[in-house]
Write an enzyme that holds these catalytic residues in place. Structure first.
Site, short mmCIF file in Angstrom:
data_model
loop_
_atom_site.label_atom_id
_atom_site.label_comp_id
_atom_site.label_asym_id
_atom_site.label_seq_id
_atom_site.Cartn_x
_atom_site.Cartn_y
_atom_site.Cartn_z
N GLU A 301 0.82 -1.21 0.00
CA GLU A 301 0.00 0.00 0.00
C GLU A 301 0.85 1.25 0.00
O GLU A 301 0.70 2.14 -0.83
CB GLU A 301 -0.94 0.00 1.20
CG GLU A 301 -1.84 1.22 1.29
CD GLU A 301 -2.88 1.23 0.19
OE1 GLU A 301 -2.72 2.02 -0.76
OE2 GLU A 301 -3.85 0.45 0.29
N ASP A 305 1.29 4.07 -2.99
CA ASP A 305 0.84 5.45 -2.80
C ASP A 305 1.96 6.45 -3.07
O ASP A 305 1.76 7.46 -3.76
CB ASP A 305 0.32 5.65 -1.37
CG ASP A 305 -0.96 4.87 -1.09
OD1 ASP A 305 -1.60 4.43 -2.06
OD2 ASP A 305 -1.31 4.73 0.09
N SER A 553 -7.08 1.79 -4.25
CA SER A 553 -5.89 2.28 -3.56
C SER A 553 -4.96 2.98 -4.55
O SER A 553 -4.18 3.86 -4.16
CB SER A 553 -5.14 1.12 -2.90
OG SER A 553 -5.87 0.58 -1.83
#
Length: 638
Positions: A301, A305, A553
């Protein structure tokens, strides 16, 4: 905007008070209908046990908060862009003296000595330690002890009542019906605590494994997404010029953590201006870039990002990493909000420690410093790729947090949240049952939160069509590879006026062919997502190798980077930030500023979900960003 911060379905059962000197009848204030999965009733709580009751006082002027926000956010408003200061917000929404005195007097009248009743320094809540017997008499209820399969116990009631003249001053009471317990790490376990940021909890990216061949970028964007693909899809050709005035923030929850070696590996292959760069780390409640646990579930994650968020704003723009929570306690969205707004630490009853982490760590072994309250500066755009199911949380809890997002919007801050990866189902592919519980066999659509909050921008996912190229007129469709774009209609929040025209058109022109028993078909509830961006086949450096990653995401930080570049252009001209963007992007002035997605759907709950259609739809929202059009329109605003 006319959107409600109260539960979409309200409680109305009234009963006559059984005891106490109150002069008004008692009403049910909150009630739950089922014991959550994993919990079982153990026993009636001991009458002499002590409960730390906390009464969350209603804030002043909350009924006008949407109007205040609309005033500074709608492109036709004379006050567009004239954002508020933190001090102005605090003065406008502080509880009234009448609320404080009314609740305090009621407690004293019911036999509690005045010295036992404590009012918080910000006057947002009232604390009183009482016995279970006293609490049950005060609120006409019964407290019970429940046990989780992990062995953890929790105290709760099925419903509680307040006198009519008190309920108008109180939002909620803790502990009560709230069952969103933050499970602690099992004794002796080396695994971190459960909660947001944990592997498999909430909205998390998915992977199909490592990339086995060289990526030739633009020619293979239907199979491998890299920064150059996104720049081509959304026409993002821009070099920032006001980086010293601008800011972009990404929120991560420990144990999720990025690896600097991964960031540099990605930079050398796809974004050379990031070589030697790293995000600006802001530690919240003991958060740090942990390396004890590694692998996709712990690094995927955060690596995703930052690699894409930082690449798209270029190496010239610093990116803030809000690393939230330690390895023992973890953290929730409210712990992050505490850090960027000190008044929120005690807003409407303060944090709820059944779901928000408590610092210093009361269990030992974790962060021993004070809770971060107002210690971090909020960035102008904040992207979060995590989320709950709306049904995981009580209506009062979600309303409490949603109000804070509205306040951030008043301050000129853009808040983005991923809409979810399971179509019309909730995280982990669970759906609702008629009794309000969630299961994989449920049939009722299950929207995600905070995306259902009308004061955030919910971001869905698209994908490049198989065999399509980025040079086609419309190369994208709703994401239907590995994940499905989360979307639907809230069961808690009313529809804000800014999206009414768009959503009404969808419901009238493309009415979903499902019985009203499995989705909120009233036409009066908050609809999501608002926009979308690509969420499939991202090439991400994770633990020393490139993997393909999927999910909303991906979509949220990409959108955040694009809006950050629009802020850059406005700040360079001495204009305000774009702030809460929803009233603007839904306005007629911005018609055609997003690339309309008309193919695909978002299956879930045993159905094909909703369809992507012309105009707004509950799969891809208004569509994907068209940077040149958005930039032109926002630069034309004051």
């Amino acid at each position: 905007m006319r959107c409600s911060l109260t539960a979409f379905f309200t409680l109305s059962l009234a009963v006559v008070a059984l005891a106490g000197p109150t002069l008004s009848p008692y009403n049910v204030h909150e009630k739950r209908n089922a014991i959550p999965i994993g919990w079982s009733h153990t026993r009636r709580h001991e009458s002499a046990a002590i409960l730390p009751l906390r009464f969350a006082l209603k804030q002043s002027n909350m009924e006008f908060i949407d109007e205040y926000l609309y005033d500074v956010s709608h492109p036709e408003s004379a006050n567009y862009g004239k954002h508020w200061t933190a001090g102005e917000i605090s003065r406008k929404f502080s509880p009234s003296g009448e609320s404080i005195s009314t609740v305090k007097d009621w407690l004293v009248e019911n036999g509690l000595a005045s010295e036992r009743v404590r009012v918080s320094s910000t006057k947002g809540w009232i604390n009183v330690d009482v016995t279970v017997e006293e609490a049950e008499r005060l609120m006409n209820t019964e407290y019970h002890v429940y046990t989780h399969v992990s062995g953890q116990e929790h105290v709760a009631c099925e419903a509680y009542h307040l006198p009519e003249h008190i309920s108008t001053h109180v939002d909620f009471v803790l502990p009560s019906v709230n069952f969103d317990v933050k499970l602690k790490r099992r004794s002796g376990s080396q695994e971190p605590a459960g909660g947001i940021g944990q592997p498999g909890v909430g909205i998390t990216p998915k992977t199909t494994g490592s990339v086995s061949q060289a990526v030739t970028e633009l020619e293979q964007c239907d199979e491998y997404i890299t920064p150059i693909c996104l720049r081509a899809l959304y026409e993002l050709v821009y070099e920032p010029v006001a980086t010293d005035k601008n800011s972009f923030g990404v929120v991560e929850y420990t144990p999720q953590a990025y690896l600097q070696t991964d960031l540099q590996m990605f930079a050398m292959n796809f974004s050379t201006d990031l070589i030697g760069k790293e995000p600006v780390m802001v530690s919240i409640d003991g958060g740090y870039a942990q390396t004890e646990y590694q692998g996709f579930d712990y690094n995927g994650e955060s690596d995703l990002d930052l690699q894409y968020g930082m690449s798209l704003v270029t190496g010239k723009q610093n990116v803030t990493l809000y690393q939230t929570g330690d390895m023992v306690e973890g953290a929730s969205f409210n712990n992050f909000l505490d850090a960027i707004d000190g008044s929120y630490c005690t807003f409407e009853g303060g944090d709820n420690y059944t779901v928000d982490s408590q610092y210093p760590d009361p269990y030992g072994g974790g962060y021993e410093g004070p809770e971060d309250c107002g210690t971090a500066t909020p960035a102008y755009v904040i992207s979060t790729s995590y989320g709950y199911n709306e049904a995981d949380l009580t209506p009062f809890y979600t309303a409490r947090q949603c109000a804070e997002y509205a306040k951030l919007g008043l301050m000129g801050i853009t808040i983005l949240y991923s809409s979810g990866d399971y179509g019309v189902a909730g995280n982990d592919d669970v759906c609702l049952n008629p009794n309000g519980t969630q299961s994989t066999t449920g049939k009722i659509f299950n929207p995600t939160f905070p995306g259902t909050c009308p004061y955030v921008t919910s971001v869905g996912a698209t994908m490049v069509k198989p065999n399509a190229t980025v040079f086609q007129a419309q190369p994208e469709m709703a994401c239907m590879d590995v994940i499905y774009s989360g979307g639907g209609f809230s069961n808690y929040f009313a529809m804000p006026s800014y999206q009414k025209t768009a959503v009404d058109y969808y419901l009238e022109t493309y009415p979903p062919d499902y019985p009203s028993t499995i989705w909120n078909s009233t036409g009066m509830s908050r609809a999501l997502p608002d926009i979308s961006a690509n969420g499939a086949n991202y090439v991400v450096a994770i633990d020393g190798e490139f993997e393909l990653v999927y999910g909303t995401s991906c979509s949220s930080p990409v959108s955040g980077a694009i809006f950050t570049m629009i802020n850059d252009a406005r700040l360079a001209l001495g204009k305000s930030t774009i702030g809460f963007i929803n009233p603007t992007i839904y306005s007629t002035d911005f018609a055609g500023a997003f690339n309309d997605i008309t193919e695909g759907s978002n299956p879930g709950c045993g159905t094909e979900g909703y369809n992507a259609t012309a105009g707004w739809d509950p799969v891809t929202g208004l569509g994907t960003p068209n940077f040149p059009k958005l930039l032109e329109k926002w630069l034309a605003l004051p």
